[in-house]
Design a protein around this motif. Sequence first.
Motif, short mmCIF file in Angstrom:
data_model
loop_
_atom_site.label_atom_id
_atom_site.label_comp_id
_atom_site.label_asym_id
_atom_site.label_seq_id
_atom_site.Cartn_x
_atom_site.Cartn_y
_atom_site.Cartn_z
N TRP A 281 6.04 4.80 -0.13
CA TRP A 281 4.87 4.05 0.35
C TRP A 281 3.57 4.80 0.05
CZ3 TRP A 281 4.99 -0.82 1.15
CH2 TRP A 281 6.14 -1.45 1.65
N LEU B 238 2.47 4.36 -3.57
CA LEU B 238 1.95 3.01 -3.81
C LEU B 238 0.51 2.90 -3.33
CD1 LEU B 238 4.98 0.72 -2.90
CD2 LEU B 238 4.07 1.20 -5.17
N ILE B 239 0.22 3.45 -2.15
CA ILE B 239 -1.14 3.42 -1.62
C ILE B 239 -2.08 4.21 -2.52
CG2 ILE B 239 -2.60 4.16 0.31
CD1 ILE B 239 -0.20 3.59 2.15
#
Length: 366
Positions: A317, A320-321
Amino acid sequence: MSAHTIPQSAARRDGASSLSSRNRQRISTWLFVICFMLIGMIALGGYTRLTGSGLSIMDWRPVTGIIPPLSHAEWERQFALYQTIPQYKILHDGFGLAGFQQIFWAEWTHRFWGRLIGLVLLLPLIWFAVTGALTRGLIARLLLFFVLGGLQGAVGWFMVASGFDQNSTAVEPVRLVLHLCCAFALYIAILWTALSVRTPVAPFIPATVAVVRTRRLVWGATFLIGLTIIAGGFTAGTHAGFAYNSFPLMEGHLVPQGYAKLSPFWLNWFANIPAVQFDHRLLATVTALVIGATVLSGLRTPQLGKPAQDILMLLGWAVLIQYALGVTTLLLVVPAWAGTVHQTWGAVLLTVAIVALHRLRGVGRV
């Protein structure tokens, strides 16, 4: 055999295992606070660079510099010094004392925060050492961190001084990257120490082929994150982010025209804007793909245990950010807020990778 059935004596131990449970909690919490402050320092460094504030303080006074100008005459003196360098004449000519004060406070805060980190490290270190809460090895390591922190301040001035040259309006990219690398190296060392103090005994993880493969992928992902951060430093230092503000193509090309225009070829990686930005994009993409493979490998390997699998999911995650932040910063032509958040989240991404490595340090040897 499950990791939970392995006796504690079979687990890998770190040097902090001799500390009491209470002292481990106190010391690790203190070190985690320093880590949080270092991330704040990295954020402030990004902001001062993006706002052109870094050259506003023309003298280096490691001790007395903590005191800002207290009189109008001192403000005028500082402003007069700043007016002598090309950055003022080319970028800020005529913006007045009020404009100067705005960028001055940004740089002063950056330097003040560095001094504050030094105090937050040194004073509790003295207290813990005097009260016998630290081992000799940990005292020596933390004193080394304090010395390296002071040297980082000197490296920062070495970087800033390069911007005073009469042919420059910004610091030299190589010195900027050196300053950035030293900051991240110190951060990683303190973070690893904090993690080891908090959990000195590493739970045993059987060294199956899948487990070893996943750990190697985590090492590879961490290396790529570091390399991408370095490439980002050169992107910032050469102001390459202000060109080719489209994605995924660069002026209609996957590989920009003029990528190899400098000779010798390796100079393109550090000084040629099309090459510098393309390399940063490429490394970011490869890093994201490798982390994706790491997450998939980890989820398919139950022997890792839930704590390790959870941190790998968080790593997925986080990248991705960060990737989305990078594209956003590029498309918006590097506004200060976006560039600062992008640099700060890079530190967060690296943090998650280091935590993942720390949780996998108990993997047995094949």
